[in-house]
Write an enzyme that holds these catalytic residues in place. Structure first.
Site, PDB file in Angstrom:
ATOM      1  N   GLU A  79      -3.576 -10.040   3.423  1.00 23.32           N
ATOM      2  CA  GLU A  79      -2.910  -9.441   4.587  1.00 23.32           C
ATOM      3  C   GLU A  79      -1.572 -10.149   4.793  1.00 23.32           C
ATOM      4  OE1 GLU A  79      -4.189  -6.771   6.448  1.00 23.32           O
ATOM      5  OE2 GLU A  79      -5.416  -6.847   4.665  1.00 23.32           O
ATOM      6  N   VAL A 128     -11.508   0.360   5.196  1.00 20.96           N
ATOM      7  CA  VAL A 128     -12.669  -0.503   4.919  1.00 20.96           C
ATOM      8  C   VAL A 128     -13.017  -0.422   3.433  1.00 20.96           C
ATOM      9  CG1 VAL A 128     -15.079  -0.992   5.474  1.00 20.96           C
ATOM     10  CG2 VAL A 128     -13.579  -0.044   7.234  1.00 20.96           C
ATOM     11  N   GLU A 166     -10.624   6.115   5.647  1.00 20.48           N
ATOM     12  CA  GLU A 166     -11.441   5.615   4.518  1.00 20.48           C
ATOM     13  C   GLU A 166     -10.855   4.331   3.917  1.00 20.48           C
ATOM     14  OE1 GLU A 166     -14.472   7.292   2.882  1.00 20.48           O
ATOM     15  OE2 GLU A 166     -14.387   5.139   2.626  1.00 20.48           O
ATOM     16  N   GLY A 187      -1.230  -9.749  -4.169  1.00 26.31           N
ATOM     17  CA  GLY A 187      -0.951  -8.564  -3.337  1.00 26.31           C
ATOM     18  C   GLY A 187      -2.189  -8.039  -2.635  1.00 26.31           C
ATOM     19  N   LYS A 191      -7.253  -1.281   9.437  1.00 23.44           N
ATOM     20  CA  LYS A 191      -8.541  -1.599  10.103  1.00 23.44           C
ATOM     21  C   LYS A 191      -8.331  -2.290  11.435  1.00 23.44           C
ATOM     22  CE  LYS A 191      -7.360  -4.464   6.740  1.00 23.44           C
ATOM     23  NZ  LYS A 191      -7.062  -4.283   5.339  1.00 23.44           N
ATOM     24  N   ASP A 193      -9.965 -10.013   9.281  1.00 27.53           N
ATOM     25  CA  ASP A 193      -9.956  -8.743   8.548  1.00 27.53           C
ATOM     26  C   ASP A 193     -11.385  -8.223   8.366  1.00 27.53           C
ATOM     27  OD1 ASP A 193      -8.431  -6.844   6.562  1.00 27.53           O
ATOM     28  OD2 ASP A 193     -10.095  -7.661   5.387  1.00 27.53           O
ATOM     29  N   GLY A 212     -11.263  -0.620   0.597  1.00 30.95           N
ATOM     30  CA  GLY A 212     -10.360   0.022  -0.366  1.00 30.95           C
ATOM     31  C   GLY A 212     -10.921   1.268  -1.021  1.00 30.95           C
ATOM     32  N   VAL A 218       0.835  -1.207   0.000  1.00 32.04           N
ATOM     33  CA  VAL A 218       0.000   0.000   0.000  1.00 32.04           C
ATOM     34  C   VAL A 218       0.872   1.261   0.000  1.00 32.04           C
ATOM     35  CG1 VAL A 218      -1.711   1.295   1.338  1.00 32.04           C
ATOM     36  CG2 VAL A 218      -1.937  -1.185   1.103  1.00 32.04           C
ATOM     37  N   LYS A 227     -13.281  -4.815   9.912  1.00 29.97           N
ATOM     38  CA  LYS A 227     -13.984  -3.840   9.057  1.00 29.97           C
ATOM     39  C   LYS A 227     -15.435  -3.695   9.508  1.00 29.97           C
ATOM     40  CE  LYS A 227     -11.004  -4.689   5.049  1.00 29.97           C
ATOM     41  NZ  LYS A 227     -10.753  -5.605   3.937  1.00 29.97           N
TER      42      LYS A 227
END
Ligand code: NAP
Ligand code: HSE
Length: 419
Positions: A183, A125, A122, A180, A98, A194, A127, A7, A198
């Protein structure tokens, strides 16, 4: 920035390619001064000048010229502590994390208030889907009683591949990891952690009450079998890992688990790494937001949107509810929610079997919507599939336990939503 992995490098590259436009459109000249990483000598895919990389967080936290920190390192710690320190010193924090927000939102929020700084998440949760801003801004007058989403791209990719190509779980998991999207710890995706993080954030914003992570029921997809995906498909259902939050008065249920949805439901058509959030509010009615929920560039887009928003809105935005670690005393989260059930039995090949199953379900108030008996594949058991109408979770479990295992054994049971 804190983090230059998937990221972080996406943020770096997108900022490089849009810096001039951001300056032109918003009169904001955004420069990255330092990037915290674990190993500054590591080779990166993107061309980040080596002198920007540091392994010392103080080079960011103690630099008074740095006004905003983008956190994309992940994990609960040290990310939470570093964000708390940044916020307390008045730096705006934008995060994709998250896990840290779901577990420690109360600490982050308190630090933000102490430092009069904004906390923006933002990207944490779904993307690229602007669900946080939609809940905070566009839908604020609604009383929302349902949020139901496909909020994890990795598991939706796996389930879509299993369904389309009839391949087993282990095989498609490896493909998903190579994209990719996953996690750093793949269990976080496949076991539903995950999605539960979220959901904690989404349900809190939707219901204007902190729904702590520990109240969220969680079941992952690692035990899902292709046989059930195929059988469900034949009966007109698609299997998804759903994050469901429902509110009725002061009682809520909040859960993450695999669920069949009817193929006509909007969530059924969400394929691959895409995410979607279906919700219902008293003013807006039914609505669904759909888009890319994972991946470096979609996530980077959400992060930069938060950066621009934060720099243009000088008044920090804080949650509308009391942000404490515990559920508010007036509210409760139930573990006896209502949904349909798909149950696959392997039954003895003799008279009275269907009657026995139907009787046990009926005795517990569970009504059958569809009953389907397949031709026996071997002498060992006749596959029988039952789909129930909505029933109480505990009644379904009690009914299943009451079925005589000499007559029929439960091979799998999967919840059904959107009915
Ligand atoms: P990643 O590829 O593992 O990158 C993590 C980065 O943080 C790396 O640059 C790593 O440094 C750095 N880092 C980790 N722990 C550190 C520590 N203790 N001290 C200093 N630096 C540290 O992870 P990612 O996929 O980019 O995910 C980052 C965050 O974004 C997570 O919170 C994730 O949940 C969230 N997110 C991910 C996606 C996605 O599609 N991947 C989408 C939305 C949100 P090194 O490079 O030196 O190891
Ligand atoms: N691992 C996450 C997913 C990344 O697959 O959805 C996006 O949050």
């Amino acid at each position: 920035m804190m983090g230059a992995g998937n990221v972080g490098q996406g943020v770096w590259a997108l900022l490089e390619s849009t810096r001039a436009e951001i300056l032109h459109r918003h009169s904001l000249d955004i420069r990255v001064k330092k990037i915290l990483v674990r190993d500054a000598s590591k080779k990166r895919e993107k061309d980040i000048p080596p002198d920007l990389l540091t392994q010392n967080a103080d080079e960011i936290l103690k630099d008074k010229d740095i006004s905003l920190v983008v956190e994309c390192m992940g994990g609960e710690q040290p990310a939470t502590t570093l964000m708390v320190r940044a916020l307390e010193s008045g730096k705006i924090v934008v995060t994709a994390n998250k896990m840290a927000v779901a577990l420690n939102w109360h600490l982050l929020d308190a630090a933000a208030r102490r430092g009069n700084a904004g906390l923006h998440f933002e990207a944490s949760v779904c993307g690229a889907i602007p669900i946080i801003r939609t809940l905070n801004d566009s839908l604020q007058v609604n009383r929302i009683d349902l949020v139901m989403g496909i909020v994890n791209g990795t598991t939706n990719y796996i389930l879509s591949k299993m369904s389309d190509e009839m391949r087993p779980f282990d095989e498609v998991l490896l493909e998903a990891q190579a994209l990719g999207l996953a996690e750093p710890d793949p269990a976080s995706d496949v076991e539903g952690f995950d999605a539960a993080y979220k959901l904690s954030v989404l349900a809190s914003l939707a219901f204007h009450a902190r729904i702590p992570y520990k109240h969220i029921f969680r079941e992952g997809i690692s035990r899902v079998q292709v046989t059930d995906i195929a059988a469900g498909k034949d009966l007109g259902y698609r299997l998804k890992l759903l994050a469901v939050g429902k509110r009725q008065g002061n009682t809520m249920d909040a859960r993450v688990h695999p669920a069949f949805v009817p193929e006509k439901h909007p969530l059924a058509s969400v394929q691959g790494a895409y995410n979607a959030v279906f919700l219902h509010g008293d003013a807006c009615g039914d609505m669904m937001l759909y888009g890319r929920g994972a991946g470096a560039t979609p996530t980077a887009g959400a992060i930069l949107s938060d950066v621009i928003y934060a720099l243009k809105h000088h008044e920090p935005l804080y949650p509308s509810f009391q942000n404490t670690a515990e559920l508010h005393a007036d509210l409760s989260v139930t573990d006896n929610w209502q949904c349909g059930y798909y149950i696959r039995f392997s039954a003895a090949n003799r008279p009275g079997v269907l009657g026995h199953i139907a009787t046990k379900l009926g005795e517990h108030g569970v009504s059958i919507s569809t009953l389907f008996q397949r031709k026996a594949e071997s002498e060992h058991g006749v596959p029988i599939i039952v789909i129930t109408h909505k029933a109480n979770e505990k009644d379904v479990h009690a009914a299943i336990s009451a079925v005589d295992t000499n007559i029929a054994q439960v091979e799998s049971s999967i919840r059904v939503e959107g009915i």
